[in-house]
Design an enzyme around this catalytic site. Structure first.
Site, PDB file in Angstrom:
ATOM      1  N   ASP A  34       1.506   5.011  61.215  1.00 11.79           N
ATOM      2  CA  ASP A  34       2.411   4.303  60.311  1.00 11.79           C
ATOM      3  C   ASP A  34       3.209   3.255  61.084  1.00 11.79           C
ATOM      4  OD1 ASP A  34       4.918   5.422  61.344  1.00 11.79           O
ATOM      5  OD2 ASP A  34       4.351   7.286  60.376  1.00 11.79           O
ATOM      6  N   TYR A  87       0.968   8.796  44.951  1.00 14.82           N
ATOM      7  CA  TYR A  87       1.589   7.861  45.865  1.00 14.82           C
ATOM      8  C   TYR A  87       1.124   6.421  45.618  1.00 14.82           C
ATOM      9  CZ  TYR A  87       2.380  12.077  48.753  1.00 14.82           C
ATOM     10  OH  TYR A  87       2.739  13.326  49.207  1.00 14.82           O
ATOM     11  N   ASP A  92       7.877  11.812  55.040  1.00 10.38           N
ATOM     12  CA  ASP A  92       8.176  11.246  56.350  1.00 10.38           C
ATOM     13  C   ASP A  92       9.341  10.266  56.240  1.00 10.38           C
ATOM     14  OD1 ASP A  92       6.086  12.561  57.705  1.00 10.38           O
ATOM     15  OD2 ASP A  92       4.642  11.067  57.008  1.00 10.38           O
ATOM     16  N   ARG A  96      -1.191   8.929  55.437  1.00 11.94           N
ATOM     17  CA  ARG A  96      -1.341   8.163  56.679  1.00 11.94           C
ATOM     18  C   ARG A  96      -2.775   8.261  57.195  1.00 11.94           C
ATOM     19  NH1 ARG A  96       2.434  10.531  60.838  1.00 11.94           N
ATOM     20  NH2 ARG A  96       2.641  12.313  59.442  1.00 11.94           N
TER      21      ARG A  96
END
Length: 283
Positions: A81, A67, A39, A173
């Site tokens: 987000d 991540y 993203d 997310r």
């Protein structure tokens, strides 16, 4: 014309396609793709295939992802987000490190996850984000994802920093929002960095502006799978099945300086079948 893999450290604010567009211009080619999108608000490792390198992207895309995420409690956004519109607010309760750690570890294993409405997943041939922009409600079915490992890095009042290793298709997310709900809170991701795809790590990876044609790594060097120098090159170039005294699921058939083809083991007859053949101007 070069063929191979490029490792890029995507910066925040850029889309994955922005990176591709810039490199197409630099490399003077229209054939570039990526293994796993990021993203625009996220940063980190992006793996790209150039020319014949695009043929191996489906295999790299299926690798696990790692991540580092930052979750903010107290507010929820429509995109899950920092880029989204705040749609929820809630006074934060007091939590201990142990409580947050226990909540985070409850997600390890197979989980059912509902993708964010602002995502590229298609429903009836249309991306979810288009429904969201039109303010149309659409039912999204939960998907089974796998969380291999998690680690709570730090917890400070309304900030939660955590590490996660997961399978392809997991939305961090959504994981962040679900973690907030587990704590009876609302939240959104403020930062997200992808630090690994399979065995490929973010360390020493260059930003897109620092990438040159010299950054393209030949498939023979880039792919971390078994390499085989098969004597009958004609058979390989014709994509015929071959017999190898190996048990690896996937092997790379190579020449002296080039990767020739990707072969996969069929366990029913124990023969290797060509999945992707590579064509170079010099062959």
């Amino acid at each position: 014309m070069k063929h191979g893999i490029v490792f890029v450290k995507k910066e925040k604010g850029m889309s994955s396609y922005d990176v591709i567009r810039l490199l197409k211009r630099k490399f003077h080619t229209s054939k570039i793709g990526h293994a796993g999108t990021l993203d625009p608000f996220a940063c980190g490792l992006l793996i790209l295939g150039v020319n014949e390198g695009t043929k191996v992207l489906p295999y790299l895309e299926n690798e696990s992802k790692e991540y580092i995420a930052e979750l903010i409690l107290g507010k929820g956004t429509d995109t899950y987000d920092v880029t989204g519109k705040v749609i929820k607010k809630k006074k934060i309760k007091k939590h201990t490190f142990e409580e947050v750690d226990k909540a985070l570890h409850s997600f390890v294993g197979k989980i059912k996850q509902t993708p964010p409405i602002y995502s590229a997943i298609k429903v009836k041939g249309k991306p979810l984000y288009e429904y969201a922009r039109e303010d149309k409600k659409v039912k999204v079915k939960p998907r089974v994802q796998i969380i291999y490992d998690v680690r709570l890095i730090a917890f400070k009042k309304d900030h939660i920093y955590f590490y996660v290793k997961c399978n392809k298709g997991t939305y961090i997310r959504s994981l962040g929002v679900d973690l907030a709900h587990k704590l009876n809170e609302v939240g959104y991701l403020n930062n997200l960095e992808r630090i690994a795809i399979g065995n490929y790590k973010i360390a020493n990876v260059k930003k897109v502006n620092d990438i040159t044609e010299e950054s393209i790594i030949d498939l023979k060097e880039a792919l971390k799978i078994k390499k085989v120098n098969y004597p009958d090159k004609k058979k390989i170039m014709n994509g015929l099945p071959i017999k190898l005294d190996l048990k690896d699921d996937l092997v790379l058939i190579v020449d002296k300086s080039k990767a020739l083809a990707l072969y996969e083991l069929n366990k029913s007859d124990m023969l290797y079948y060509c999945k992707r053949g590579f064509r170079y101007e010099s062959i």
